[in-house]
Design an enzyme around this catalytic site. Structure first.
Site, mmCIF file in Angstrom:
data_model
loop_
_atom_site.group_PDB
_atom_site.id
_atom_site.type_symbol
_atom_site.label_atom_id
_atom_site.label_comp_id
_atom_site.label_asym_id
_atom_site.label_seq_id
_atom_site.Cartn_x
_atom_site.Cartn_y
_atom_site.Cartn_z
ATOM 1 N N LYS A 1 11.420 -16.546 -8.562
ATOM 2 C CA LYS A 1 11.245 -17.180 -10.290
ATOM 3 C C LYS A 1 10.925 -15.470 -10.756
ATOM 4 O O LYS A 1 10.155 -14.462 -10.398
ATOM 5 C CB LYS A 1 9.647 -17.585 -10.353
ATOM 6 N N CYS B 1 -0.825 -23.163 -9.915
ATOM 7 C CA CYS B 1 -0.887 -22.204 -10.482
ATOM 8 C C CYS B 1 -2.590 -21.981 -10.486
ATOM 9 O O CYS B 1 -3.200 -22.814 -10.732
ATOM 10 C CB CYS B 1 -0.021 -22.100 -11.089
ATOM 11 N N CYS C 1 -1.899 -15.592 -13.047
ATOM 12 C CA CYS C 1 -1.435 -16.174 -11.735
ATOM 13 C C CYS C 1 -2.476 -16.462 -10.323
ATOM 14 O O CYS C 1 -2.403 -17.606 -9.135
ATOM 15 C CB CYS C 1 0.121 -16.728 -11.367
ATOM 16 N N CYS D 1 -2.842 -19.917 -13.582
ATOM 17 C CA CYS D 1 -3.036 -19.157 -14.827
ATOM 18 C C CYS D 1 -3.242 -20.013 -15.983
ATOM 19 O O CYS D 1 -3.862 -19.613 -16.807
ATOM 20 C CB CYS D 1 -1.254 -18.719 -15.102
ATOM 21 N N ARG E 1 4.882 -21.180 -22.817
ATOM 22 C CA ARG E 1 3.638 -20.946 -22.156
ATOM 23 C C ARG E 1 3.206 -22.121 -23.513
ATOM 24 O O ARG E 1 1.230 -22.127 -23.901
ATOM 25 C CB ARG E 1 3.496 -19.611 -22.767
ATOM 26 N N LYS F 1 14.134 -20.002 -10.169
ATOM 27 C CA LYS F 1 13.793 -20.826 -12.152
ATOM 28 C C LYS F 1 14.415 -18.950 -12.713
ATOM 29 O O LYS F 1 13.554 -17.973 -12.247
ATOM 30 C CB LYS F 1 12.299 -21.029 -11.803
#
Ligand SMILES: [Zn+2]
Length: 328
Positions: A198, A121, A131, A123, A208, A251
């Site tokens: 997701k 990814c 992302c 991000c 995070r 997810k």
């Protein structure tokens, strides 16, 4: 009583109870998510994820060796860059001296039997924390996003990753990555695991904290799926199988068991992964700490529900515990 009323004879014994599951958790079904940071000597506790740490590459041997000895067979790597210069296209994601690429090489060298997947990814590496790449108005610019994500995936595969797992949710990225792998002559050497369904979940908070990947503005609701979106999830799963995904993933896991079950029906010939995310892990720990249930019993019950729904591969922070529990 009617003969067909009597079921208990079939599960009166503990061994007979284990036979009632179509499949049972084995060590080979566990993939352990680990956080790799750019301080080579880091071993930093993540407060919101009990027992989990951010690791520097010099610490990987001491951290992983005892787990490999207990039967750890696969890991999925998440880069946590704390010192790099982030930019709008996520340049540090595939820096040859960045934590993920160094960790791939190090783990391959130290533990040649361990299967290495890499989360893909942007991000963690973009200055805006989204992302993909953005248009001037802050919306996702799809085509260059897919190109950049495919480039990062191919560079992880070139470094030795056995599997690349894009979590960005950009439209068309599975096809883009698959083509990139084929063009790099890695089509037959690298598995493509798609985070297909997701969801924009509230359960990513501890992750995070661990990865430092909260967006600087807005949220990810224009690319992650809305929690109620059963049909959209089914379409995403079908799209990704058609675009060349080798493994499908759902997810988070526990609140989306129906989606796991749908994926098992829609992609019956693919391995099916689910990610028991950071919030699920933290929730199970919090409940156990509050005396609601026993930690081990609840951890097994949660994972058994995922397997019952159809999962064949579980990404879980409980991996070190399960390696222990499955032996005892
Ligand atoms: Zn992302």
């Amino acid at each position: 009583m009617d003969i067909s009323s009597i079921l208990q004879g079939g599960y009166h014994h503990p061994l007979a109870r284990t036979w009632q599951g179509r499949r049972q958790l084995t060590k080979s079904m566990l993939m352990y998510p680990i956080f790799i940071t750019d301080d080579p000597d880091a071993s930093v506790e993540i407060a919101s994820l009990p027992g989990q740490r951010r690791w520097g590459i010099n610490k990987l041997e001491g951290f992983l060796a005892p787990l490999v000895k207990k039967g750890l067979q696969s890991v999925i790597l998440f880069g946590v860059p704390l010192k790099c210069e982030k930019d709008m296209r996520g340049t540090p994601a595939d820096d040859q001296s960045g934590p993920v690429i160094l960790a791939i090489k190090k783990i391959r060298e130290l533990f040649p039997t361990v299967y290495i997947a890499c989360d893909v990814c942007l991000c963690e590496y973009t200055d805006h924390g989204h992302c993909g790449l953005l248009n001037a108005d802050g919306s996702i610019d799809n085509s260059p996003s897919v190109d950049r994500i495919a480039q990062v995936a191919v560079n992880y595969a070139k470094a030795g990753a056995h599997c690349v797992a894009p979590s960005d949710m950009m439209d068309g990225r599975i096809k883009g990555i698959k083509k990139g792998l084929i063009d790099a002559k890695l089509g037959n050497k690298c598995t493509l695991m798609s985070y297909s369904a997701k969801f924009a979940s509230c359960m990513y908070g501890p992750f995070r904290d661990a990865a430092g990947s909260a967006p600087s503005f807005g949220d990810r609701k224009c690319y992650q799926l809305p929690p109620a979106a059963k049909g959209l999830a089914r379409r995403a799963i079908q799209r990704d199988t058609a675009e060349g995904a080798d493994i499908i993933m759902v997810k988070p896991a526990l609140p989306y068991l129906d989606v796991i079950s749908d994926a098992a029906e829609l992609a019956p010939d693919h391995p099916l992964a689910c990610y028991q995310v950071s919030g699920e892990f933290a929730m199970i720990h919090a409940g156990a700490a509050a005396g609601v249930y026993d930690l081990r019993t609840m951890a097994f019950e949660a994972v058994d529900s995922m397997i019952r729904a159809g999962a064949t591969l579980i990404l879980t922070y409980f991996t070190p515990d399960f390696l222990e529990w499955l032996d005892n």
